[in-house]
Design an enzyme around this catalytic site. Sequence first.
Site, PDB file in Angstrom:
ATOM      1  N   ARG A 150      -5.495  10.054   3.757  1.00 16.21           N
ATOM      2  CA  ARG A 150      -4.297  10.856   4.171  1.00 16.21           C
ATOM      3  C   ARG A 150      -3.309  10.957   3.103  1.00 16.21           C
ATOM      4  NH1 ARG A 150      -1.660  13.973   8.016  1.00 16.21           N
ATOM      5  NH2 ARG A 150       0.587  13.577   7.730  1.00 16.21           N
TER       6      ARG A 150
ATOM      7  N   ASP B 254       3.482   0.181  12.075  1.00 21.63           N
ATOM      8  CA  ASP B 254       2.466  -0.186  11.515  1.00 21.63           C
ATOM      9  C   ASP B 254       2.244  -1.927  11.781  1.00 21.63           C
ATOM     10  OD1 ASP B 254       1.831   2.005  10.357  1.00 21.63           O
ATOM     11  OD2 ASP B 254       2.693   1.560   8.578  1.00 21.63           O
TER      12      ASP B 254
ATOM     13  N   LEU C 132       4.853  20.430   8.703  1.00 21.25           N
ATOM     14  CA  LEU C 132       6.075  20.441   7.892  1.00 21.25           C
ATOM     15  C   LEU C 132       6.012  20.263   6.517  1.00 21.25           C
ATOM     16  CD1 LEU C 132       7.390  17.037  10.088  1.00 21.25           C
ATOM     17  CD2 LEU C 132       7.793  19.423  10.611  1.00 21.25           C
TER      18      LEU C 132
ATOM     19  N   CYS D 193      -6.780   7.539   8.131  1.00 25.03           N
ATOM     20  CA  CYS D 193      -7.183   6.446   9.135  1.00 25.03           C
ATOM     21  C   CYS D 193      -7.564   7.276  10.786  1.00 25.03           C
ATOM     22  CB  CYS D 193      -6.128   5.643   9.428  1.00 25.03           C
ATOM     23  SG  CYS D 193      -4.311   6.265   9.463  1.00 25.03           S
TER      24      CYS D 193
ATOM     25  N   LYS E 279       0.965  -1.313   0.041  1.00 24.57           N
ATOM     26  CA  LYS E 279      -0.001   0.097  -0.073  1.00 24.57           C
ATOM     27  C   LYS E 279       0.754   1.301  -0.014  1.00 24.57           C
ATOM     28  CE  LYS E 279      -1.984   1.732   4.160  1.00 24.57           C
ATOM     29  NZ  LYS E 279      -1.564   2.879   4.369  1.00 24.57           N
ATOM     30  N   ASN E 280       1.877   1.206   0.868  1.00 25.96           N
ATOM     31  CA  ASN E 280       2.447   2.459   1.066  1.00 25.96           C
ATOM     32  C   ASN E 280       3.590   2.759   0.049  1.00 25.96           C
ATOM     33  OD1 ASN E 280       0.941   3.180   3.346  1.00 25.96           O
ATOM     34  ND2 ASN E 280       2.231   2.679   4.589  1.00 25.96           N
TER      35      ASN E 280
ATOM     36  N   ARG F 250      -9.126  -1.107   3.498  1.00 25.87           N
ATOM     37  CA  ARG F 250      -8.150   0.035   3.130  1.00 25.87           C
ATOM     38  C   ARG F 250      -6.683  -0.508   2.750  1.00 25.87           C
ATOM     39  NH1 ARG F 250      -6.783   3.892   7.062  1.00 25.87           N
ATOM     40  NH2 ARG F 250      -5.334   4.220   5.587  1.00 25.87           N
TER      41      ARG F 250
ATOM     42  N   ARG G 214      -4.000  14.238  11.507  1.00 23.56           N
ATOM     43  CA  ARG G 214      -2.426  14.277  11.670  1.00 23.56           C
ATOM     44  C   ARG G 214      -2.081  15.641  11.086  1.00 23.56           C
ATOM     45  NH1 ARG G 214      -0.120   9.228   9.130  1.00 23.56           N
ATOM     46  NH2 ARG G 214      -2.416   8.279   8.874  1.00 23.56           N
TER      47      ARG G 214
HETATM   48  N1  EPU Z   1       4.187  14.802  11.674  1.00 24.95           N
HETATM   49  C1  EPU Z   1       4.290  16.116  11.954  1.00 24.95           C
HETATM   50  N2  EPU Z   1       3.851  16.986  10.937  1.00 24.95           N
HETATM   51  C2  EPU Z   1       3.866  16.688   9.671  1.00 24.95           C
HETATM   52  C3  EPU Z   1       4.030  15.425   9.355  1.00 24.95           C
HETATM   53  C4  EPU Z   1       4.284  14.348  10.418  1.00 24.95           C
HETATM   54  O1  EPU Z   1       4.247  16.331  13.277  1.00 24.95           O
HETATM   55  O2  EPU Z   1       3.689  17.649   8.853  1.00 24.95           O
HETATM   56  C5  EPU Z   1       4.487  13.786  12.801  1.00 24.95           C
HETATM   57  C6  EPU Z   1       3.373  12.791  12.717  1.00 24.95           C
HETATM   58  O3  EPU Z   1       2.367  13.166  13.561  1.00 24.95           O
HETATM   59  C7  EPU Z   1       3.941  11.524  13.209  1.00 24.95           C
HETATM   60  C8  EPU Z   1       5.261  11.516  12.753  1.00 24.95           C
HETATM   61  O4  EPU Z   1       5.699  12.837  12.405  1.00 24.95           O
HETATM   62  O5  EPU Z   1       3.988  11.527  14.594  1.00 24.95           O
HETATM   63  C9  EPU Z   1       5.752  10.781  11.621  1.00 24.95           C
HETATM   64  O6  EPU Z   1       4.564  10.906  10.558  1.00 24.95           O
HETATM   65  P1  EPU Z   1       5.085  10.448   8.997  1.00 24.95           P
HETATM   66  O7  EPU Z   1       4.796  11.883   8.494  1.00 24.95           O
HETATM   67  O8  EPU Z   1       6.336   9.724   8.921  1.00 24.95           O
HETATM   68  O9  EPU Z   1       3.780   9.596   8.719  1.00 24.95           O
HETATM   69  P2  EPU Z   1       3.089   9.554   7.383  1.00 24.95           P
HETATM   70  O10 EPU Z   1       3.891   9.819   6.536  1.00 24.95           O
HETATM   71  O11 EPU Z   1       1.707  10.296   7.536  1.00 24.95           O
HETATM   72  C10 EPU Z   1       3.431   7.080   6.670  1.00 24.95           C
HETATM   73  C11 EPU Z   1       2.583   5.851   6.525  1.00 24.95           C
HETATM   74  C12 EPU Z   1       1.967   5.322   7.938  1.00 24.95           C
HETATM   75  C13 EPU Z   1       2.875   4.786   8.722  1.00 24.95           C
HETATM   76  C14 EPU Z   1       3.970   6.166   8.878  1.00 24.95           C
HETATM   77  C15 EPU Z   1       4.922   6.011   9.758  1.00 24.95           C
HETATM   78  C16 EPU Z   1       1.899   6.227   4.323  1.00 24.95           C
HETATM   79  C17 EPU Z   1       0.784   6.635   3.166  1.00 24.95           C
HETATM   80  N3  EPU Z   1       1.377   6.330   5.285  1.00 24.95           N
HETATM   81  O12 EPU Z   1       2.486   8.141   7.230  1.00 24.95           O
HETATM   82  O13 EPU Z   1       1.377   4.213   7.632  1.00 24.95           O
HETATM   83  O14 EPU Z   1       2.573   4.607  10.097  1.00 24.95           O
HETATM   84  O15 EPU Z   1       4.505   6.659   7.776  1.00 24.95           O
HETATM   85  O16 EPU Z   1       6.057   4.926   9.417  1.00 24.95           O
HETATM   86  O17 EPU Z   1       3.131   5.948   3.816  1.00 24.95           O
HETATM   87  C18 EPU Z   1      -0.602   2.496   7.831  1.00 24.95           C
HETATM   88  O18 EPU Z   1      -0.112   2.175   6.764  1.00 24.95           O
HETATM   89  O19 EPU Z   1      -1.386   2.245   8.447  1.00 24.95           O
HETATM   90  C19 EPU Z   1      -0.081   4.132   7.932  1.00 24.95           C
HETATM   91  C20 EPU Z   1      -0.670   4.832   9.172  1.00 24.95           C
END
Ligand code: EPU
Length: 419
Positions: A93, A306, A126, A117, A22-23, A399, A122
């Site tokens: 997301r 995850d 950044l 999710c 997925k990711n 999903r 979130r």
């Molecule tokens: N964060 C901030 N500000 C931002 C962006 C992120 O504070 O602008 C924080 C988040 O709140 C979190 C941390 O930084 O505490 C890391 O979040 P990250 O941005 O790495 O998460 P993401 O990119 O939104 C992806 C995966 C997630 C997975 C995380 C961590 C995708 C589409 N989603 O999320 O996958 O848990 O990286 O590895 O790639 C899932 O598949 O169930 C899932 C949630």
Amino acid sequence: MERFFIRGQQELSGDIPVYGAKNHALKMIPATFLSEGSVTLRNVPGIDDVAQSLELVVALGGDVERIDASTVKITAPTESAGIFPQDIASKLRASIVFLGPVLARYHTVVMPHPGGCNLGKRPIDLFIRAFELMGASITTVGEHMHFSAPQGLNGAHIVFPVITVTGTETVLMAACLAKGETVIENASVEPEIIELTQYLIDHGAQITGIGTHVLRIIGGGLLTGGSARILPDRIEAGSFVMLAAAARAHIRVINCRPDHLTVPLEILRAMGLPMTITEDTIEVHPHQGLQAHSIVTHEYPGFPTDLQAPMTVLLTQASGTSMVRETIYDGRLFYTDTLNTMGAKITLMDSYRAVVEGATELHGKLVVSPDLRAGIAMVIAGLIAKGTTTIEHINHIDRGYERIEQRLQAIHADITRIE
Ligand code: EPU
């Protein structure tokens, strides 16, 4: 609303295949917006998040041609108004990943806050900071954010104060079309990002530092069209290994990449799980009992957040006390209450720490899937529990896991999808 109905404690055995990640798919789909020609993506999983991402391609003016069940050919439009429809973006997301390539190519994006999710709304601070540094002006009108860079984006020096997976990806893609050099410091190094970076390089991007925490990108023109294969889903593979371990079953997880799961596999080995690992299979052998083991979630290559929920179900079956520390998300341990109603002994110390006392026998219950990863944890719990389990809100599971019940039925699980 569909549900899963599970009769637990069946004897599971056989091969279970892992599908496309997925990711990885959710990044490769927006990456097609950097190319002048069409891009064919193979091994694309048939999951709801991918369907919504492809709908977003069409809404932005692109063309999606289904070649077969797991292959799509995507052609980005030559022009786009960059408007992300509310109904898609607020559910997905990963719609935020489109921001970089679409803004870099068409110079404008109008989007609502991305949904996804149930991990809370979130933050995206950044992303906003990075695109401001790259020269975009950003305004909020009602529920929508307007990103505008009439002359195109400029290269910039971006330091992420925390590692962000989608932040790294979308800025990396934008930088390929920005003027001049972009440096991304504290970049994430997930296998899906390395694969994306290699794809970008192979199709004309100038990037150095692949696989490290510092990426340097010299922006240029549009990339060429071509093709890419989606990686096997390491989270799905890990979830199946944890199911096999929790069920004391003899199961071979096939079509996977064990080299993307070294830390979880090492922890399972230390708990006493017998496994035979090849380049693309993980065979889990039946065992006579596992030892407790504490885990701390961490960015790659650490223990993935995850896999934290499936691992916690497994820890309820291990002898002794384990501590689970979630360091990425606040609120990703609340599902443990539901496991307690099934007979687990899990104490939540605060929203980041849980103590699991094992081994405990689980009993079937009516439960609700709160999010994708806790949802698969409920499936594992139901499969090892005594009696029957009904799981509601399985749309969360759909999903991210394609036809999960069919693959589980093939290893003799008694699970049915009911209206
Ligand atoms: N964060 C901030 N500000 C931002 C962006 C992120 O504070 O602008 C924080 C988040 O709140 C979190 C941390 O930084 O505490 C890391 O979040 P990250 O941005 O790495 O998460 P993401 O990119 O939104 C992806 C995966 C997630 C997975 C995380 C961590 C995708 C589409 N989603 O999320 O996958 O848990 O990286 O590895 O790639 C899932 O598949 O169930 C899932 C949630």
